[in-house]
Motif scaffolding. Sequence first.
Motif, PDB file in Angstrom:
ATOM      1  N   ARG A 166      28.102 -51.291  55.759  1.00 47.33           N
ATOM      2  CA  ARG A 166      28.230 -52.105  57.181  1.00 47.33           C
ATOM      3  C   ARG A 166      27.081 -52.566  58.107  1.00 47.33           C
ATOM      4  O   ARG A 166      26.292 -51.508  58.010  1.00 47.33           O
ATOM      5  CB  ARG A 166      29.309 -51.696  58.081  1.00 47.33           C
ATOM      6  N   PRO A 167      27.119 -53.666  58.542  1.00 47.20           N
ATOM      7  CA  PRO A 167      25.756 -53.839  59.720  1.00 47.20           C
ATOM      8  C   PRO A 167      26.025 -53.055  60.601  1.00 47.20           C
ATOM      9  O   PRO A 167      27.032 -52.748  61.159  1.00 47.20           O
ATOM     10  CB  PRO A 167      26.266 -55.426  59.832  1.00 47.20           C
ATOM     11  N   GLY A 168      25.015 -52.449  61.226  1.00 44.73           N
ATOM     12  CA  GLY A 168      24.997 -51.747  62.166  1.00 44.73           C
ATOM     13  C   GLY A 168      25.499 -50.311  61.966  1.00 44.73           C
ATOM     14  O   GLY A 168      26.504 -49.800  62.846  1.00 44.73           O
ATOM     15  N   ALA A 169      25.404 -49.620  61.020  1.00 44.03           N
ATOM     16  CA  ALA A 169      25.931 -48.617  60.316  1.00 44.03           C
ATOM     17  C   ALA A 169      25.390 -47.046  61.043  1.00 44.03           C
ATOM     18  O   ALA A 169      25.857 -46.197  60.797  1.00 44.03           O
ATOM     19  CB  ALA A 169      25.859 -48.387  58.747  1.00 44.03           C
ATOM     20  N   ALA A 170      24.344 -47.451  61.844  1.00 46.31           N
ATOM     21  CA  ALA A 170      23.632 -46.287  62.275  1.00 46.31           C
ATOM     22  C   ALA A 170      24.676 -45.226  63.115  1.00 46.31           C
ATOM     23  O   ALA A 170      24.627 -44.164  62.789  1.00 46.31           O
ATOM     24  CB  ALA A 170      22.332 -46.550  63.190  1.00 46.31           C
ATOM     25  N   PRO A 222      20.911 -50.343  59.280  1.00 47.71           N
ATOM     26  CA  PRO A 222      21.161 -49.677  60.425  1.00 47.71           C
ATOM     27  C   PRO A 222      21.167 -50.567  61.624  1.00 47.71           C
ATOM     28  O   PRO A 222      21.649 -49.962  62.806  1.00 47.71           O
ATOM     29  CB  PRO A 222      19.964 -48.584  60.656  1.00 47.71           C
ATOM     30  N   GLU A 223      20.771 -51.794  61.826  1.00 49.96           N
ATOM     31  CA  GLU A 223      20.538 -52.679  62.811  1.00 49.96           C
ATOM     32  C   GLU A 223      21.874 -53.267  62.983  1.00 49.96           C
ATOM     33  O   GLU A 223      22.446 -53.869  62.065  1.00 49.96           O
ATOM     34  CB  GLU A 223      19.390 -53.384  62.920  1.00 49.96           C
ATOM     35  N   GLU A 224      22.251 -53.506  64.459  1.00 47.43           N
ATOM     36  CA  GLU A 224      23.406 -54.463  64.828  1.00 47.43           C
ATOM     37  C   GLU A 224      22.894 -56.006  64.449  1.00 47.43           C
ATOM     38  O   GLU A 224      21.703 -56.369  64.642  1.00 47.43           O
ATOM     39  CB  GLU A 224      23.685 -54.344  66.269  1.00 47.43           C
ATOM     40  N   PRO A 225      23.932 -56.612  63.853  1.00 53.15           N
ATOM     41  CA  PRO A 225      23.352 -58.032  63.262  1.00 53.15           C
ATOM     42  C   PRO A 225      23.320 -58.878  64.792  1.00 53.15           C
ATOM     43  O   PRO A 225      23.718 -58.565  65.723  1.00 53.15           O
ATOM     44  CB  PRO A 225      24.750 -58.628  62.645  1.00 53.15           C
ATOM     45  N   ASP A 226      22.103 -59.683  64.746  1.00 56.30           N
ATOM     46  CA  ASP A 226      21.537 -60.568  65.785  1.00 56.30           C
ATOM     47  C   ASP A 226      22.715 -61.603  65.912  1.00 56.30           C
ATOM     48  O   ASP A 226      23.357 -61.931  65.009  1.00 56.30           O
ATOM     49  CB  ASP A 226      20.247 -61.185  65.367  1.00 56.30           C
ATOM     50  N   ALA A 227      22.889 -61.868  67.219  1.00 55.11           N
ATOM     51  CA  ALA A 227      23.998 -63.028  67.466  1.00 55.11           C
ATOM     52  C   ALA A 227      23.516 -64.311  67.389  1.00 55.11           C
ATOM     53  O   ALA A 227      22.514 -64.655  67.856  1.00 55.11           O
ATOM     54  CB  ALA A 227      24.299 -62.745  68.975  1.00 55.11           C
ATOM     55  N   ALA A 228      23.705 -64.788  66.067  1.00 57.33           N
ATOM     56  CA  ALA A 228      23.367 -66.213  65.824  1.00 57.33           C
ATOM     57  C   ALA A 228      23.895 -67.382  66.182  1.00 57.33           C
ATOM     58  O   ALA A 228      25.299 -67.168  66.583  1.00 57.33           O
ATOM     59  CB  ALA A 228      23.349 -66.118  64.256  1.00 57.33           C
ATOM     60  N   PRO A 229      23.288 -68.406  66.832  1.00 56.06           N
ATOM     61  CA  PRO A 229      24.133 -69.479  67.174  1.00 56.06           C
ATOM     62  C   PRO A 229      25.150 -70.024  66.322  1.00 56.06           C
ATOM     63  O   PRO A 229      24.705 -70.080  65.131  1.00 56.06           O
ATOM     64  CB  PRO A 229      23.051 -70.556  67.444  1.00 56.06           C
ATOM     65  N   VAL A 274      18.291 -41.943  62.299  1.00 56.62           N
ATOM     66  CA  VAL A 274      19.017 -42.634  61.150  1.00 56.62           C
ATOM     67  C   VAL A 274      18.417 -44.122  60.945  1.00 56.62           C
ATOM     68  O   VAL A 274      18.144 -44.670  59.907  1.00 56.62           O
ATOM     69  CB  VAL A 274      20.657 -42.907  61.626  1.00 56.62           C
ATOM     70  N   ARG A 275      18.159 -44.585  62.221  1.00 59.50           N
ATOM     71  CA  ARG A 275      17.526 -46.200  61.987  1.00 59.50           C
ATOM     72  C   ARG A 275      16.146 -45.970  61.448  1.00 59.50           C
ATOM     73  O   ARG A 275      15.829 -46.977  61.005  1.00 59.50           O
ATOM     74  CB  ARG A 275      17.572 -46.737  63.526  1.00 59.50           C
ATOM     75  N   ARG A 276      15.506 -44.765  61.359  1.00 55.79           N
ATOM     76  CA  ARG A 276      14.204 -44.888  60.658  1.00 55.79           C
ATOM     77  C   ARG A 276      14.389 -44.150  59.379  1.00 55.79           C
ATOM     78  O   ARG A 276      13.296 -44.041  58.538  1.00 55.79           O
ATOM     79  CB  ARG A 276      13.320 -44.005  61.510  1.00 55.79           C
ATOM     80  N   ALA A 277      15.760 -44.090  58.962  1.00 53.45           N
ATOM     81  CA  ALA A 277      15.730 -43.506  57.650  1.00 53.45           C
ATOM     82  C   ALA A 277      15.776 -44.592  56.539  1.00 53.45           C
ATOM     83  O   ALA A 277      15.705 -45.792  56.695  1.00 53.45           O
ATOM     84  CB  ALA A 277      17.240 -42.762  57.674  1.00 53.45           C
TER      85      ALA A 277
END
Length: 243
Positions: free
Chosen positions: A67-71, A207-214, A196-199
């Motif tokens: 999943r996106p943002g799985a950290a 690990p990162e949350e998806p950016d809010a795209a327009p 975890v984000r550096r794993a």
Amino acid sequence: MDMRSLHLAGAPPSGSNADVSVLYDINGVADSTPPWFDRGAAFLGEYGLIGLLGLLLAVCWWRVRRRPGAAPAVAALLWGPLAAALAWVANMPIRAIVERPRPFREHEGLEVLLPGTTGYSFVSDHTSFAMALAVGIFMASKRYGLAALALALLEALSRVYLGVHYPSDVVGGIALGTSVALLLAPAATAALVPLVRRAPEWLVGDPEEPDAAPATGHGAVPAPRTEPLERGGGGRDGDELAA
């Protein structure tokens, strides 16, 4: 041996002690079960259910890592085994202080399906370990967590059925495992998420949350144009500004 024989053999009468009475009620089921069932229950209660919880944790990790943002979810799954280990360590002084003997050492007529069990009885190590692990899984996924909690409760029941713990021992294990896992979770996950984000990607996926795209496509509202206004320009906009 029926319940009447148990009482004559030295067990307290039903109702005189709720903890002991429930112990005999649950353990007494083993009088009518076949030997193969008891052997299976002994294996599950000692090793199998903990192993199933570990397998469930691995399956949950495999699913949530995609999943996106799985950290945060992966950090919760890492916290589960750590919390279980801490609950086991925290139980050491409790057992040393309480020094409660195993039920089969004080009450006759129990069907002890794990012969050779040593150590004190309160609280149940297996139950506290399983419960902390299940809470960690629940923090990552409610669907897998509910299955994990059911396995942890089955572990608690099995320890009484096997004749090696009182019901209050496993209730204490449930409380200990849950408390350790929940009370220390905020600090633990706050420390684990950056790691975890550096794993590697195979461990955590994205690990990162998806950016809010327009928004784009049909029905999207275009962003307002922010062009600089010209001084002294003619036209309607210039008239409104001058007015």
